[in-house]
Scaffold this active site. Structure first.
Site, PDB file in Angstrom:
ATOM      1  N   GLY A  53      83.982  84.092  29.573  1.00  0.00           N
ATOM      2  CA  GLY A  53      82.632  84.223  30.111  1.00  0.00           C
ATOM      3  C   GLY A  53      82.391  85.576  30.751  1.00  0.00           C
ATOM      4  O   GLY A  53      81.334  86.204  30.558  1.00  0.00           O
ATOM      5  N   GLU A  74      88.862  91.471  37.901  1.00  0.00           N
ATOM      6  CA  GLU A  74      89.848  90.628  37.220  1.00  0.00           C
ATOM      7  C   GLU A  74      91.251  91.179  37.487  1.00  0.00           C
ATOM      8  O   GLU A  74      91.525  92.336  37.180  1.00  0.00           O
ATOM      9  CB  GLU A  74      89.573  90.598  35.717  1.00  0.00           C
ATOM     10  N   GLN A  82      93.004  81.045  24.745  1.00  0.00           N
ATOM     11  CA  GLN A  82      93.722  79.819  25.051  1.00  0.00           C
ATOM     12  C   GLN A  82      93.540  78.689  24.033  1.00  0.00           C
ATOM     13  O   GLN A  82      94.443  77.847  23.888  1.00  0.00           O
ATOM     14  CB  GLN A  82      93.353  79.342  26.454  1.00  0.00           C
ATOM     15  N   VAL A 117      89.535  88.261  43.619  1.00  0.00           N
ATOM     16  CA  VAL A 117      88.437  87.973  44.548  1.00  0.00           C
ATOM     17  C   VAL A 117      88.967  87.126  45.691  1.00  0.00           C
ATOM     18  O   VAL A 117      89.586  86.082  45.475  1.00  0.00           O
ATOM     19  CB  VAL A 117      87.280  87.232  43.838  1.00  0.00           C
ATOM     20  N   CYS A 200      88.504  71.886  27.707  1.00  0.00           N
ATOM     21  CA  CYS A 200      88.764  71.356  26.367  1.00  0.00           C
ATOM     22  C   CYS A 200      89.333  69.945  26.437  1.00  0.00           C
ATOM     23  O   CYS A 200      90.545  69.725  26.321  1.00  0.00           O
ATOM     24  CB  CYS A 200      89.699  72.248  25.564  1.00  0.00           C
ATOM     25  N   ALA A 346      83.342  77.425  23.230  1.00  0.00           N
ATOM     26  CA  ALA A 346      82.103  77.260  22.477  1.00  0.00           C
ATOM     27  C   ALA A 346      80.914  77.102  23.418  1.00  0.00           C
ATOM     28  O   ALA A 346      79.820  77.631  23.161  1.00  0.00           O
ATOM     29  CB  ALA A 346      82.201  76.045  21.556  1.00  0.00           C
ATOM     30  N   CYS A 378      84.229  70.898  20.180  1.00  0.00           N
ATOM     31  CA  CYS A 378      85.663  70.635  20.293  1.00  0.00           C
ATOM     32  C   CYS A 378      86.226  70.374  18.901  1.00  0.00           C
ATOM     33  O   CYS A 378      85.996  69.307  18.333  1.00  0.00           O
ATOM     34  CB  CYS A 378      85.908  69.434  21.200  1.00  0.00           C
TER      35      CYS A 378
END
Length: 449
Positions: A53, A74, A82, A117, A200, A346, A378
């Site tokens: 994202g 990050e 993944q 963060v 997932c 997705a 999925c």
């Protein structure tokens, strides 16, 4: 440089010595392992998180307002795809194929703040990191993913030091799944699903179907009892696909125990303890020859106390616009949000195109006009060459892309899962160029719903 770095905040300074004097000069960003902010501590858009994202929104916002106005926070050196770990755990892919350096996926020109963060202050439009950075923003995109909590299962994570146990949800444990499967001799092969939201939701049973296929291929299936213990009251959340999966588990003689939650692993004795959620206080001990653990999961800890979270700790956003319900200049995407849909890559793709439109409208002081319908997908891997491609919306209604019955096992869909989707991820989604199959769905169905 190290002598001075702890003493001087802001632009990092180092001493330059010559014969007559000591002069302080600015430490270049490339001189050490840190990613110091130089003269710029404010960005128009700050993205928290460099997962799917965060990277896709960084790419989209770069094109919208220019790379110099965007920062991504990050800490990780590596970025992993993944979804492929399901196949890694079954020996169909190798772990190295799933990762690339984070530096290679950060959109060129976008500032990478290589820090974690530590605190978010939305009232003052400020973010604080563990390296001492204080970053202000005009707009904030929260894409922090979720956290795995193996430690909430008694006996873990230390139990992974023993053989016969693995988990496809962690870089450190996914190859242990494949080892346990290869070394299976005789007994119970158990697969768990926790009593929390997960990313997932199909993955815990994908590895079960692949293990069944592997044991059949190697002539060990007659010596195996395959058991799926899930906390859910259903096999899958969408009836159309659940019905198809029930047919598969019955035909393959797989035992399914609903409302069973893994609470303890006694790895030294190869025992797994499950609580019966319909009978509080009751539990059952299962011996195992192989155990695949899906860990409890939860929201990012940094959201706690930030006033950005809902009652359960997830980022509180409008489920249609992805704009925060309290702070109009804060937005969310992906697993960290409280969107009532399955947490998948997705879903991130579909959300990204909506979120870009929402932010663009908000920047222009206009009202968001594009809505996310909860689309998620999925690919339910049912063997080493078949997939049931589940696609659905907020209401649990199928939202299928192809003009065929996707509840049927398909070899073409497996090829798409194993070979096409990774390419689409690296070269489409992370470049901000893939916003889900919506437009193609309309084309495939000739404009009809």
């Amino acid at each position: 440089e190290a002598q001075w770095s702890g003493l001087i905040h802001g632009p990092r300074l180092i001493p330059r010595l010559d014969a007559a004097s000591v002069e302080f000069v600015r430490c270049p960003d490339t001189c050490c392992g840190f990613s110091p902010l130089t003269s710029k501590e404010h960005y128009k858009i700050v993205v928290l998180g460099g997962g799917s994202g965060g990277i896709t929104m960084g790419a989209r916002m770069k094109r919208k307002i220019g790379a110099e106005n965007v920062a991504i926070v990050e800490p990780s050196e590596m970025h992993y795809y993944q979804p492929i770990w399901t196949l890694v755990g079954a020996g169909a892919k190798i772990i190295t194929s799933s990762g690339r350096p984070t530096a290679s996926v950060i959109p060129p020109g976008v500032k990478w703040v290589k820090s974690r963060v530590m605190n978010i202050d939305p009232k003052n439009n400020t973010v604080f990191t563990d390296s001492g950075h204080k970053i202000s923003y005009d707009y904030l995109i929260v894409a922090l993913g979720l956290q795995l909590h193996y430690e909430k299962i008694k006996g873990l994570p230390e139990g992974f030091e023993h053989p016969k146990i693995g988990s496809n949800y962690s870089l450190q444990t996914v190859e242990k799944t494949w080892t346990a499967l290869q070394n299976f001799k005789e007994g119970n092969a158990i697969f768990s699903f926790p009593n929390t939201p997960v990313k997932c939701a199909g993955a815990p049973q994908k590895i079960m179907y692949l293990s069944d296929a592997f044991l059949r291929k190697t002539g060990k299936r007659s010596k195996a009892n395959i058991i799926y213990n899930t906390s859910l009251p259903v096999l899958f959340g969408v009836k159309k696909y659940a019905d198809a999966l029930w047919e598969i588990v019955k035909s393959r003689h797989i035992d399914v125990n609903l409302r069973h939650n893994l609470i303890e692993v006694r790895a030294d004795r190869r025992e797994a303890v499950f609580e019966d959620l319909d009978r509080p206080g009751e539990s059952k001990v299962f011996e195992y020859e192989m155990l695949h653990v899906t860990p409890p999961m939860g929201p990012p800890a940094v959201l706690k106390g930030s006033s950005l979270e809902d009652h359960a700790g997830w980022l509180d956003v409008n489920k249609h616009t992805l704009q925060h319900n309290k702070y109009a200049n804060v937005f969310g995407i992906g697993d960290c949000t409280n969107l009532p849909t399955s947490k998948t890559a997705a879903a991130v793709a579909a959300q990204s195109s909506v979120l870009q439109r929402t932010i663009t409208k908000v920047m222009k002081k206009d009202k968001p006009d594009k809505e996310y319908d909860g689309y998620t997908s999925c690919p339910l891997v049912t063997s080493y060459n078949t997939v049931i491609l589940a696609e659905f919306d907020y209401n649990g209604q199928p939202l299928e892309t192809f003009p065929v019955d996707q509840s049927k096992e398909s070899r073409i869909m497996y090829h798409m899962k194993a070979d096409i989707m990774p390419h689409l991820y690296w070269h489409g989604l992370l470049k901000g160029l893939w916003g889900g199959p919506g437009p193609y769905r309309k084309l495939m169905h000739l404009g009809m719903k």
